[in-house]
Each structure stands twice: as structure tokens, then as C-alpha cells.
Design an enzyme around this catalytic site. Sequence first.
Site, short mmCIF file in Angstrom:
data_model
loop_
_atom_site.label_atom_id
_atom_site.label_comp_id
_atom_site.label_asym_id
_atom_site.label_seq_id
_atom_site.Cartn_x
_atom_site.Cartn_y
_atom_site.Cartn_z
N ARG A 22 16.28 8.38 -40.36
CA ARG A 22 16.87 8.98 -41.58
C ARG A 22 18.39 8.86 -41.55
O ARG A 22 19.03 8.43 -42.52
CB ARG A 22 16.45 10.44 -41.64
CG ARG A 22 17.18 11.27 -42.68
CD ARG A 22 16.71 12.73 -42.58
NE ARG A 22 17.36 13.59 -43.54
CZ ARG A 22 18.48 14.25 -43.30
NH1 ARG A 22 19.11 14.12 -42.14
NH2 ARG A 22 19.01 15.03 -44.23
N ARG A 30 5.08 -1.86 -27.48
CA ARG A 30 5.75 -2.53 -26.35
C ARG A 30 5.37 -3.99 -26.51
O ARG A 30 4.23 -4.36 -26.27
CB ARG A 30 5.28 -1.96 -25.02
CG ARG A 30 5.67 -0.49 -24.87
CD ARG A 30 5.55 -0.01 -23.43
NE ARG A 30 6.15 1.32 -23.29
CZ ARG A 30 5.46 2.47 -23.31
NH1 ARG A 30 4.16 2.45 -23.44
NH2 ARG A 30 6.08 3.62 -23.18
N ASP A 62 16.02 9.08 -19.02
CA ASP A 62 16.39 8.28 -17.84
C ASP A 62 17.39 7.17 -18.13
O ASP A 62 17.47 6.20 -17.39
CB ASP A 62 15.11 7.68 -17.21
CG ASP A 62 14.35 6.79 -18.18
OD1 ASP A 62 14.67 6.80 -19.39
OD2 ASP A 62 13.41 6.11 -17.74
N ARG A 65 0.28 29.80 -16.80
CA ARG A 65 0.65 30.91 -15.91
C ARG A 65 -0.31 32.10 -16.07
O ARG A 65 -0.64 32.77 -15.10
CB ARG A 65 2.08 31.33 -16.22
CG ARG A 65 2.64 32.34 -15.23
CD ARG A 65 4.06 32.70 -15.62
NE ARG A 65 5.01 31.64 -15.28
CZ ARG A 65 5.41 31.38 -14.04
NH1 ARG A 65 4.91 32.07 -13.02
NH2 ARG A 65 6.29 30.44 -13.80
N GLU A 116 5.17 12.69 -12.66
CA GLU A 116 4.25 11.56 -12.48
C GLU A 116 5.01 10.47 -11.73
O GLU A 116 6.22 10.41 -11.84
CB GLU A 116 3.80 11.01 -13.84
CG GLU A 116 4.95 10.36 -14.63
CD GLU A 116 4.50 9.60 -15.87
OE1 GLU A 116 3.30 9.48 -16.13
OE2 GLU A 116 5.39 9.13 -16.60
N ARG A 169 4.67 14.01 -25.81
CA ARG A 169 5.41 13.07 -26.67
C ARG A 169 5.37 13.45 -28.15
O ARG A 169 6.08 12.85 -28.95
CB ARG A 169 4.85 11.65 -26.49
CG ARG A 169 5.21 11.00 -25.18
CD ARG A 169 5.87 9.66 -25.39
NE ARG A 169 4.99 8.73 -26.03
CZ ARG A 169 4.32 7.75 -25.41
NH1 ARG A 169 4.43 7.60 -24.11
NH2 ARG A 169 3.57 6.92 -26.08
O1 F6P Z 1 8.61 6.36 -21.42
C1 F6P Z 1 7.91 7.38 -22.06
C2 F6P Z 1 6.58 7.62 -21.40
O2 F6P Z 1 5.95 8.70 -22.07
C3 F6P Z 1 6.64 7.88 -19.89
O3 F6P Z 1 7.03 9.19 -19.58
C4 F6P Z 1 5.24 7.54 -19.48
O4 F6P Z 1 5.19 7.13 -18.14
C5 F6P Z 1 4.87 6.40 -20.39
O5 F6P Z 1 5.75 6.48 -21.51
C6 F6P Z 1 3.46 6.42 -20.88
O6 F6P Z 1 3.25 5.29 -21.64
P1 F6P Z 1 1.96 5.02 -22.54
O7 F6P Z 1 2.10 5.86 -23.78
O8 F6P Z 1 2.00 3.58 -22.81
O9 F6P Z 1 0.79 5.49 -21.75
#
Ligand code: F6P
Length: 327
Positions: A25, A76, A134, A159, A227, A260
Amino acid sequence: MEYKINCIGILTSGGDAPGMNAAIRSVTRAAIFNGIRVKAIYRGFRGLITGEIKEFQTQNVSNIIQQGGTILKTARCTEFKDAEGRKMAFETMKNEGIDALIVIGGDGTFTGARIFAQEFNVPIIGIPGTIDNDLFGTDSTLGYDTALNTIMEAVDKIRDTASSHERLFFIEVMGRDAGFLALNSAMASGAEAAIIPELETKVDQLDELIKNGFRKSKNSSIVLVAESEITGGANGLAERMKREYPEYDVRVTILGHIQRGGSPTAYDRILASRFGVAAIDALLDEQRSIMIGIVNNKIVHVPFTKAIKDDKPLDEKLVGVLHMLSI
Ligand code: F6P
């Protein structure tokens, strides 16, 4: 190359992040405000190869500031890793009359953008959009604050059951190979500890945790785990606990993609609004191949090479703070 920019293309790429729509936007409106046309490219770099493109007016970005995800979709794109794919993308740009690109994404997005910019002398500005936080050179990336809040709310709920059953919970969060989400969500949710990849090679974090003792008066414990193969993830740690410390009643929760999604926080919406305007300002200022960032609440420009190649330092003192507050 002619520096007059009449038309920009905008795309989102890589993992989506809350705040991407707010940035779409902001870029669109700031561009149109400055007399620049905007072409929306769908599905990241793939849309640039296949020509999935639509011109945006200001109304196309109405009512999206509060939406998570990305209205432009994302991908991607492996084709863009090949020279042939990038050549096709450049052809599309020429055919569509797109003079410059604004790309919203993370590490992978800027890696592709940097190569493309170099090969075809295309002006590109990046906006950092990833929950992982990152990218070097910016205090925060779009989506990070929202993801932290999502994790915090989930941990608050876990919790309740953890303390009712007097259990130890390992809660795994995203972050790829970075521990920002784990460390700061541990702080925000009052967790006992965070196990992060940045420290794994320096100390045995699980041993430290047990050695320091979960406080005796506590009947439950929450540990946030980043992770990553380096930490072994929450399942890896739980397996080890079972073998080495069978007296603990351990459970694992992997939060996954819930981190996300969701409506961006006020912080992410404001950041996105500022980043979008700054990206257009940077283009007009003839800046190239840089990522917009924020440091001490001031907008900064970070060369793509630095943003993606340098490891973003994590303040390890915060681990001590977490420990001190968990006694
Ligand atoms: O880079 C964002 C992210 O959510 C990472 O934290 C995670 O490792 C990865 O993407 C997961 O990717 P996908 O949605 O392809 O499983």
C-alpha cells in the site's frame, strides 16, 4: 542507463510476513504521489518471468493495511536462480515498461535481486519482510513484531495447561537459523529459557538449563526452542530429556505457520508505511541495490551485499537477562 523512472514494478517473494500488504500500500501510494506508475507483479519473481502483472491505482491497495499475508501472492522461484529465467524476467520488464523494482522479502529475495540488478543494470530497492528478523543492518524486519506477539499469546495459553499438569514444555518457534524469535518471545512470555542456534556451539544449553535448575518452587516450565538443525528443535531436545532426565514430564508444541499469519501489529504497519515511502525516496535519489532498514528509529540504507552476507548479531546478554528473571 536513463535515470528517469516512470514506472516501477512491485513484488513480494519468499515466506510471507504480516505487514507486507501495508508495505505494498505504502509503496503504491508513495509512487503515485510522485507521479510514478505502479505495476503489481504476482507470485514473486515467477510473475516477472511469466508476465503475471497488473497496473495498480491507489484504490487497488485500499483496505489491505490490516491484512496479513500478501495480496500479490508469493513464491520461492527456482527459475529465477537460472540465468535463462532472469533473462526472461528482464524481457518482461522491458515489454511492460517497468524501469525499476521494489522487492519485499528476505535473504533469498535480496540474493536474487542483487544478481539481477548487476546483470541487467536494473535499479532495485528492497524492503525487509520476514518474521525471522535475520537481515543485517536493520533493527527489525516486517512481520517480526507481529510474529512475536502471536507466539506470546500462544505461550500464555500453553502456560495454563503446563502449570495445571506440572509439566515442562518445549515450544518450537520459527526463525530458520536465527534465534531472535525464540529469545525475545521467551522474554515476552516470561519463559524459563530460550534455546537458540547462536549459542549452541558455545555451550550445551540443555545441560546449562538443568544445571541452573528449573526453580524448585516452580511446578512447570516453558522453554522456547528455535527451529534449526543446530538446536535439534523441540523434538530433539525432548528426546534427549527422556534419555538423560526421565524425571521430567515433558511435552512438545511446534507452533508452525500460525506464526506467519494474522493482522500486523501497529508497529509493523507503521514500519511498513515508513519503509514504502523510504523505498520510493531512495529510488528518486538514484540509490540502487540497497535494502531499506531501521536503526534507532531512523531509516537507513543497507547494500544488499551487507544485508544478506553479514550475520546479524544477536545480543547474547539477553540470555543472561532471561536467566536472571526466571529464578
Ligand atoms: O523465513 C520465514 C520462515 O517462516 C522460516 O522461519 C521458516 O524456517 C520457513 O520460512 C518455513 O518455510 P515454508 O513456509 O516454506 O515451510
